[in-house]
Design an enzyme around this catalytic site. Structure first.
Site, mmCIF file in Angstrom:
data_model
loop_
_atom_site.group_PDB
_atom_site.id
_atom_site.type_symbol
_atom_site.label_atom_id
_atom_site.label_comp_id
_atom_site.label_asym_id
_atom_site.label_seq_id
_atom_site.Cartn_x
_atom_site.Cartn_y
_atom_site.Cartn_z
ATOM 1 N N LYS A 203 0.813 -1.225 0.000
ATOM 2 C CA LYS A 203 0.000 0.000 0.000
ATOM 3 C C LYS A 203 0.844 1.272 0.000
ATOM 4 O O LYS A 203 0.436 2.289 -0.531
ATOM 5 C CB LYS A 203 -0.970 0.015 1.179
ATOM 6 C CG LYS A 203 -2.164 -0.894 0.956
ATOM 7 C CD LYS A 203 -3.304 -0.556 1.894
ATOM 8 C CE LYS A 203 -4.515 -1.427 1.611
ATOM 9 N NZ LYS A 203 -4.305 -2.833 2.067
ATOM 10 N N GLU B 230 -10.205 7.310 4.191
ATOM 11 C CA GLU B 230 -10.886 6.390 5.086
ATOM 12 C C GLU B 230 -9.978 5.175 5.250
ATOM 13 O O GLU B 230 -9.058 4.959 4.469
ATOM 14 C CB GLU B 230 -12.209 5.922 4.476
ATOM 15 C CG GLU B 230 -12.068 4.922 3.328
ATOM 16 C CD GLU B 230 -11.514 5.522 2.052
ATOM 17 O OE1 GLU B 230 -11.698 6.754 1.869
ATOM 18 O OE2 GLU B 230 -10.886 4.800 1.265
ATOM 19 N N SER C 195 1.629 -9.751 -1.052
ATOM 20 C CA SER C 195 1.327 -8.319 -0.919
ATOM 21 C C SER C 195 1.712 -7.734 0.436
ATOM 22 O O SER C 195 1.940 -6.537 0.551
ATOM 23 C CB SER C 195 -0.161 -8.080 -1.185
ATOM 24 O OG SER C 195 -0.953 -8.902 -0.345
HETATM 25 C C1 LIG Z 1 -5.121 -3.919 1.646
HETATM 26 C C2 LIG Z 1 -4.393 -5.135 1.356
HETATM 27 C C3 LIG Z 1 -4.736 -5.963 0.256
HETATM 28 C C4 LIG Z 1 -5.911 -5.711 -0.623
HETATM 29 O O1 LIG Z 1 -5.879 -4.530 -1.353
HETATM 30 P P1 LIG Z 1 -5.743 -4.480 -2.928
HETATM 31 O O2 LIG Z 1 -6.044 -3.062 -3.251
HETATM 32 O O3 LIG Z 1 -6.698 -5.437 -3.530
HETATM 33 O O4 LIG Z 1 -4.331 -4.827 -3.247
HETATM 34 C C5 LIG Z 1 -3.945 -7.072 -0.003
HETATM 35 N N1 LIG Z 1 -2.895 -7.394 0.766
HETATM 36 C C6 LIG Z 1 -2.530 -6.639 1.832
HETATM 37 C C7 LIG Z 1 -1.358 -7.069 2.639
HETATM 38 C C8 LIG Z 1 -3.269 -5.489 2.159
HETATM 39 O O5 LIG Z 1 -2.905 -4.755 3.221
#
Ligand SMILES: *Cc1c(COP(=O)(O)O)cnc(C)c1O
Length: 405
Positions: free
Chosen positions: A96, A118, A383
């Protein structure tokens, strides 16, 4: 479709990806979003802005993040090779921050003094508060009272970083109301503030802008994978909440012979209604000012959604994913809570990497794909890291000692 001209043709100047996207806004907000769009269209062509963002990524975020070959996990499954793009090693522990730093730099360029957003589980709030501290901006985060109680450690982080956390006390007091509250504050303050969405969704230009800021994931991984192996992966997969990490993971591969898989959260199962698989089970509709696939109830209101991974429980999905789905370029598949938890323990035990429960959905799919493709290679985007999830997992599933590895 020929994707060589894709980035020139999409989105259209008014923010459409085929029938999806656009910007449904009140008159006040329309002006504010047009200002953001004009500023973004100008800076995204500017060498100064691009170089500054590159420097920040290198020196502050620790990019590029590595691509890692999961040798032990791959051997356990068979002959298919599983690789990870390690966004868990990005500063703050998830992808993010990639778009938050871009949005912060844009706010600076526009001469704004405050950023407004938000947050649901608090991940976006923490990343944005980090960007605000870096750029010396004020930060206002709207968060439902219910989420504030559930996500105390993230609220603490935001406050330490200097953000103002505004409790949202109406309706269900969760993410949807937090969005409404943030939009309302932005409409009043847009002269000196900018709104920063947490994913590749929302009214134009956010789906485009967030995808561009996340493009570094796939741009890096494509080169890194090639340098490691001499070819491209057969498949790339990423989890899909609003779709920011997936959009960034896929965009660089659109014109390559690489299969792309977006993994939606199936929660407790399709027939329970407790899931958030918007493309697989939703319908075209409108939410939060843009058109896409939406999970709605019989009255057309956004339905309650659920996933074990709070970052994935959103009723809609970024409009570009809806478009990629209809074009047949990306396959949207699902992984359940159970499969995600299994993958969480597998990756922890075989590779020494504790993934976020969101990311565990992508890893679960990579494991399934590897079982079905004995000689291929798949690159999954990890992610984020799982530190935030360990207490929940241990409380509900123990330490994983009763499993077979
Ligand atoms: C917020 C989040 C997501 C999901 O958000 P996307 O916008 O779909 O990428 C995925 N993995 C993690 C670790 C997150 O914090």
């Amino acid at each position: 479709m020929d994707f060589s001209r894709y980035f020139r043709d999409y989105p259209t100047p008014d923010g459409h990806f085929g029938p999806y996207g656009g910007a449904h806004l009140t008159t006040e907000l329309k002006e504010a979003f047009e200002e953001i769009n004009a500023a973004y269209q100008s800076i995204c062509q500017s060498a100064y802005f691009i170089n500054e963002l590159r420097r920040i990524r290198r020196e502050f975020q620790g990019r590029p993040t590595p691509v890692y070959h999961c040798d032990r996990l791959s051997r356990k499954i068979g002959n298919c090779q599983i690789y990870l793009k390690r966004e868990d090693l990005n500063h703050t522990g998830a992808h993010k921050l990639n778009h938050c730093m871009g949005e912060g730099l844009l706010a600076k360029y526009m001469g704004k003094k405050r950023i407004i957003a938000e947050t649901g589980a608090g991940q976006h709030g923490v990343a944005l508060a980090t960007a605000a501290a870096y750029f010396g901006l004020e930060c206002e985060i709207h968060m439902g009272e219910v989420d504030i109680a559930k996500q105390a450690p993230n609220v603490t982080r935001m406050k330490i970083l200097g953000a103002k956390v505004i409790p949202v006390t109406f309706g269900q007091r969760t993410l949807k109301e937090a969005v409404d509250s943030a939009f309302e504050s932005y409409a009043k303050n847009y002269k000196d503030s900018i709104y920063c969405i947490g994913t590749a969704a929302g009214p134009h230009p956010f789906p485009l802008m967030v995808r561009d800021f996340q493009f570094c994931i796939g741009e890096e991984s494509r080169q890194q994978f090639f340098d490691m192996t001499g070819h491209l992966p057969d498949a790339v997969c990423a989890c899909v909440g609003g779709g920011s990490n997936a959009a960034g993971s896929f965009a660089a591969y659109l014109n390559d012979p690489v299969d792309l898989y977006g993994v939606e959260p199936l929660g407790k199962g399709a027939n329970t209604g407790d899931h958030a698989a918007s493309i697989n089970y939703g319908k075209p509709g409108t939410l939060h000012g843009f058109d896409s696939y939406v999970l709605a109830d019989e009255n057309g209101e956004a339905a309650p959604v659920y996933s074990i991974a709070s970052g994935l429980d959103y009723q809609a999905v970024g409009p570009e994913h809806a478009f990629w789905h209809d074009l047949g370029r990306v396959n949207y598949v699902t992984a359940s809570d159970k499969e995600a938890v299994d993958a969480f323990f597998m990756l922890s035990r075989y590779e020494g990497i504790i993934p976020a429960l969101e990311s565990s959905h992508a890893i679960a799919y990579a494991i399934r794909w590897a079982k079905e493709h004995p000689y291929g290679s798949i690159l999954a985007t990890c992610s984020g890291r799982g530190d935030k999830d360990v207490d929940y997992v241990v409380e509900h599933y123990g330490y994983g000692d009763d499993r077979e590895y």
